[in-house]
Every structure is written in structure tokens, then in C-alpha cells.
Design a protein around this motif. Structure first.
Motif, mmCIF file in Angstrom:
data_model
loop_
_atom_site.group_PDB
_atom_site.id
_atom_site.type_symbol
_atom_site.label_atom_id
_atom_site.label_comp_id
_atom_site.label_asym_id
_atom_site.label_seq_id
_atom_site.Cartn_x
_atom_site.Cartn_y
_atom_site.Cartn_z
ATOM 1 N N LEU A 126 -1.439 14.340 6.664
ATOM 2 C CA LEU A 126 -0.566 13.225 6.293
ATOM 3 C C LEU A 126 -0.380 13.304 4.783
ATOM 4 C CD1 LEU A 126 0.861 10.493 6.925
ATOM 5 C CD2 LEU A 126 -1.341 9.391 6.623
ATOM 6 N N GLY A 145 -0.630 4.833 15.007
ATOM 7 C CA GLY A 145 -1.002 5.321 16.330
ATOM 8 C C GLY A 145 -2.365 5.952 16.297
ATOM 9 N N SER A 146 -2.627 6.854 17.223
ATOM 10 C CA SER A 146 -3.926 7.512 17.269
ATOM 11 C C SER A 146 -3.773 9.004 17.032
ATOM 12 C CB SER A 146 -4.616 7.251 18.611
ATOM 13 O OG SER A 146 -3.916 7.897 19.651
ATOM 14 N N ILE A 147 -4.847 9.600 16.551
ATOM 15 C CA ILE A 147 -4.877 11.038 16.304
ATOM 16 C C ILE A 147 -6.064 11.622 17.052
ATOM 17 C CG2 ILE A 147 -5.095 12.883 14.607
ATOM 18 C CD1 ILE A 147 -3.995 11.005 12.501
ATOM 19 N N ALA A 170 -2.780 4.449 8.008
ATOM 20 C CA ALA A 170 -3.395 5.761 7.844
ATOM 21 C C ALA A 170 -3.157 6.238 6.424
ATOM 22 C CB ALA A 170 -2.762 6.740 8.836
ATOM 23 N N LEU A 171 -4.216 6.687 5.768
ATOM 24 C CA LEU A 171 -4.099 7.221 4.411
ATOM 25 C C LEU A 171 -4.405 8.715 4.432
ATOM 26 C CD1 LEU A 171 -5.781 4.441 2.238
ATOM 27 C CD2 LEU A 171 -3.364 4.863 2.633
ATOM 28 N N PRO A 172 -3.774 9.491 3.572
ATOM 29 C CA PRO A 172 -3.960 10.946 3.599
ATOM 30 C C PRO A 172 -5.421 11.376 3.480
ATOM 31 C CG PRO A 172 -2.148 10.377 2.144
ATOM 32 C CD PRO A 172 -2.783 9.089 2.557
ATOM 33 N N LEU A 211 -8.981 9.313 16.147
ATOM 34 C CA LEU A 211 -8.790 8.167 15.262
ATOM 35 C C LEU A 211 -7.749 7.233 15.855
ATOM 36 C CD1 LEU A 211 -8.396 10.120 11.889
ATOM 37 C CD2 LEU A 211 -10.492 9.235 12.898
ATOM 38 N N HIS A 212 -7.956 5.944 15.656
ATOM 39 C CA HIS A 212 -6.972 4.964 16.108
ATOM 40 C C HIS A 212 -6.679 4.044 14.936
ATOM 41 C CE1 HIS A 212 -4.806 2.797 19.258
ATOM 42 N NE2 HIS A 212 -5.196 1.705 18.665
ATOM 43 N N PHE A 213 -5.479 4.114 14.430
ATOM 44 C CA PHE A 213 -5.094 3.310 13.273
ATOM 45 C C PHE A 213 -4.334 2.074 13.740
ATOM 46 C CE2 PHE A 213 -6.332 6.051 9.866
ATOM 47 C CZ PHE A 213 -6.233 7.335 10.360
ATOM 48 N N ASP A 257 -2.708 -1.245 11.888
ATOM 49 C CA ASP A 257 -2.494 -1.888 10.600
ATOM 50 C C ASP A 257 -2.264 -3.383 10.789
ATOM 51 O OD1 ASP A 257 -0.523 -1.017 7.625
ATOM 52 O OD2 ASP A 257 -2.143 -2.452 7.974
ATOM 53 N N ASP A 296 -0.419 -5.530 8.095
ATOM 54 C CA ASP A 296 1.035 -5.726 8.195
ATOM 55 C C ASP A 296 1.375 -6.964 8.997
ATOM 56 O OD1 ASP A 296 2.691 -2.459 8.427
ATOM 57 O OD2 ASP A 296 2.082 -3.717 6.726
ATOM 58 N N PHE A 303 -15.847 -5.432 4.164
ATOM 59 C CA PHE A 303 -16.088 -6.074 2.876
ATOM 60 C C PHE A 303 -15.963 -7.586 3.051
ATOM 61 C CE2 PHE A 303 -16.534 -2.422 0.356
ATOM 62 C CZ PHE A 303 -15.554 -1.487 0.662
ATOM 63 N N TYR A 306 -8.059 0.794 1.099
ATOM 64 C CA TYR A 306 -9.252 1.641 1.138
ATOM 65 C C TYR A 306 -9.066 2.861 2.034
ATOM 66 C CZ TYR A 306 -11.262 -2.664 -0.723
ATOM 67 O OH TYR A 306 -11.513 -3.776 -1.489
ATOM 68 N N LEU A 360 -9.947 4.079 -3.573
ATOM 69 C CA LEU A 360 -9.235 2.811 -3.748
ATOM 70 C C LEU A 360 -7.838 3.079 -4.277
ATOM 71 C CD1 LEU A 360 -11.989 0.716 -5.619
ATOM 72 C CD2 LEU A 360 -11.673 1.000 -3.174
ATOM 73 N N ARG A 361 -6.866 2.428 -3.668
ATOM 74 C CA ARG A 361 -5.497 2.498 -4.171
ATOM 75 C C ARG A 361 -5.007 1.065 -4.359
ATOM 76 N NH1 ARG A 361 -2.094 6.956 -1.730
ATOM 77 N NH2 ARG A 361 -3.536 8.585 -1.072
#
Lengths: 134, 167
Positions: free
Chosen positions: A87, A95-97, B4-6, B19-21, B23, B26, B95, B109, B119-120
């Protein structure tokens, strides 16, 4: 290439690389090749390919036999299955990866180490104090 | 929880995992609506937002500072919605604050290394900031319990949680 003015509804399959700059709805199956969703590409479909790069928009599941890359201008909503997922900064993913990297890269996730990660104390500030444990 | 962050994707791509993101940051404006719980229970709203497939169970849940933006009843509802997806060895991280006067961190994070969180700065402050201290959170953690609490700079707390085994 699917040009920016072209809209396709249905199944797209073949044995060559594909660049999508238009709209595709349905399924895209190019198992041994590369699929690139270009900047103006809008895909509302599941994608199966050897490698997938997203510079446009994808709503659907992506399966990359080798890798999937979401570029800094890419936007993906769906599930990704690939041994390697990248990414880029600015890219959007929801979603999921599912990463199944194959034989040489298989490692166990360090659960204990991740669970104990802490933010390093910033300079010139009071050090981190563990005030309660157990 | 969170986008998701790089660096997070890069970190976990070294391992065989899924992984399951989600958000939920939002969705904060919508989650703050007082009338939200009138048509269906809050937990049902969270289930629909998270869209976790049946049978999926998490080894690790990263809440970051999400709880600081949810009312306590919403935290309880979120954890209730997650409950079927936890097992006896599930760990979690979040946190909180030591003092309720602590300002919003304004950070997003990510995980850079095993011992480093990235941290961004957020583009803008988030709505509905209402932090909770450890005592308040512990009353709504449901199956989770606090196994370690670390005091950070600026009166922030880092909590490590473990899911209790079901009897």
C-alpha cells in the motif's frame, strides 16, 4: 487495453496483460498475467491475476498470485488475497488482506512482541513510567 | 480499527496472517447521533459497519485511540459486537487517558516495527472527543481485561488487554 471511454459488463478473461482505463463490471480473470487499473479506471468486479496494480478505483475482491499493489492514487474496497501486498503512501484501502506468502517467507507472527510495543519516549520529556502491571 | 496505513501493511506482510481493517473513525459523526440506537441496538450498528465474516476470530485487536471518541455505552456495544470473534488468547491494545482533561492527540497510528508505532498527524481533529480513564473503561471492557497499563507523556495511557477464556 480498455480505453477510458469503454464500458464492459461481463467476464473479462485472457492470456495477456491488461490495462484498464475505462469501466468494468463483472469479473476479470487473467491468472498468469498482470492487470493494471489505470488512473481513470473504475472496476466493480473481482480480479484474479498474477500481479495487480491499482491506480484507479476497485470495488471487489482481488486475488494476486504474486502481488497486489495499491498506488498512492489507488482506492480499493474489498478483500485482497496475495502473498505480497503493498500500500503506497496516499493509497486508500478498506477491507481485509489475506497474506499467504509461500514457503520461503513463512514466519509466525510475533504476538507477544506486538502486544508489548510501546511508543518511545519523546526527547526532553519525562520517561515512560509503567505505573501498573498485572 | 482505523484505515490501512502503508507501514502497517508492510509490517504484517512479513508474516502469514490475515488483516481486517475497519475504519470506525470515519463513522464517528454517524455513531454520535443520539437517535442511532432507536431503530436497532448499537451493537447491531457496529456489526453492520465492521462486516466481519462468521467464523473469523482475531488474535490481535488494535483499537488505537478509538475509545476516546465513543461514549462508554458505545464502547460496550462495539466490544459486544466483537465478542463472537474473540478467543481465549486474543490480545488487544488501546490508548486511553490518565486525566480526563487530556487533549486529543490528533494522530493516526501505524506499526513500523515490532517495537515501534508510527505517528502521523491527522488532517483535522476528530469530532466527539470524550476520553475515558482506565477505571471507566474497565467497567465496559466486557470479555477483555487490562493486563498492563503504561503511563505515557501528556497524561496518556497505553493499555494492553487480554480476552478472558469463556467458561
Amino acid at each position: 487495453m480498455i480505453g477510458p471511454s469503454i464500458k464492459i459488463k461481463g467476464e473479462v478473461s485472457g492470456d495477456e496483460d491488461l490495462l484498464i482505463q475505462g469501466k468494468v463490471e463483472g469479473t476479470i480473470s487473467l491468472g498468469n498475467n498482470e492487470v493494471v487499473v489505470g488512473e481513470s479506471g473504475e472496476v466493480n468486479a473481482d480480479i484474479i491475476a498474477k500481479t495487480v496494480r491499482v491506480d484507479g478505483k476497485v470495488k471487489g475482491d482481488i486475488t494476486g498470485k504474486e502481488s497486489v499493489v495499491i498506488s498512492r492514487i489507488g482506492n480499493v474496497r474489498g478483500n485482497i488475497t496475495a502473498p505480497r501486498v503493498q500500500l503506497e503512501d496516499g493509497g486508500i484501502f478498506k477491507g481485509s488482506i489475506d497474506m499467504d506468502p509461500g514457503d520461503e517467507a513463512v514466519k509466525k507472527a510475533p504476538q507477544a512482541a506486538v502486544a508489548s510495543a510501546t511508543i518511545p519516549a519523546p526527547e526532553n520529556k519525562a520517561p515512560i513510567r509503567d505505573i501498573k502491571s498485572g | 480499527m482505523g484505515g490501512a496505513l502503508p507501514e502497517t501493511v508492510d509490517f504484517f506482510s512479513r508474516y502469514r496472517c490475515k488483516l481486517h481493517f475497519v475504519d470506525l473513525f470515519d463513522e464517528l459523526p454517524r455513531l454520535a447521533e443520539p437517535a442511532l440506537a432507536q431503530d436497532k441496538p448499537l451493537a447491531q450498528h457496529f456489526r453492520e459497519l465492521m462486516r466481519i465474516q462468521a467464523g473469523v476470530q482475531f488474535d490481535l485487536c488494535l483499537f488505537w485511540d478509538l475509545f476516546n471518541f465513543l461514549r462508554l455505552d458505545a464502547v460496550a456495544a462495539l466490544l459486544n459486537a466483537l465478542e463472537p470473534h474473540l478467543h481465549g488468547d486474543t490480545r488487544a491494545h488501546c490508548f486511553a487517558v490518565h486525566s480526563l482533561k487530556t487533549d486529543q492527540s490528533g494522530m493516526v497510528y501505524g506499526i513500523r516495527e515490532v517495537d515501534q508505532i508510527n505517528l502521523r498527524p491527522r488532517p483535522a481533529m476528530l469530532p466527539g472527543y470524550s476520553p475515558h480513564n482506565q477505571g471507566q473503561l474497565e467497567r465496559v471492557l466486557g470479555r477483555f481485561s487490562v493486563t498492563r497499563s503504561v503511563l505515557l507523556a501528556q497524561s496518556r495511557l497505553e493499555l494492553l488487554l487480554s480476552a478472558n477464556r469463556q467458561t
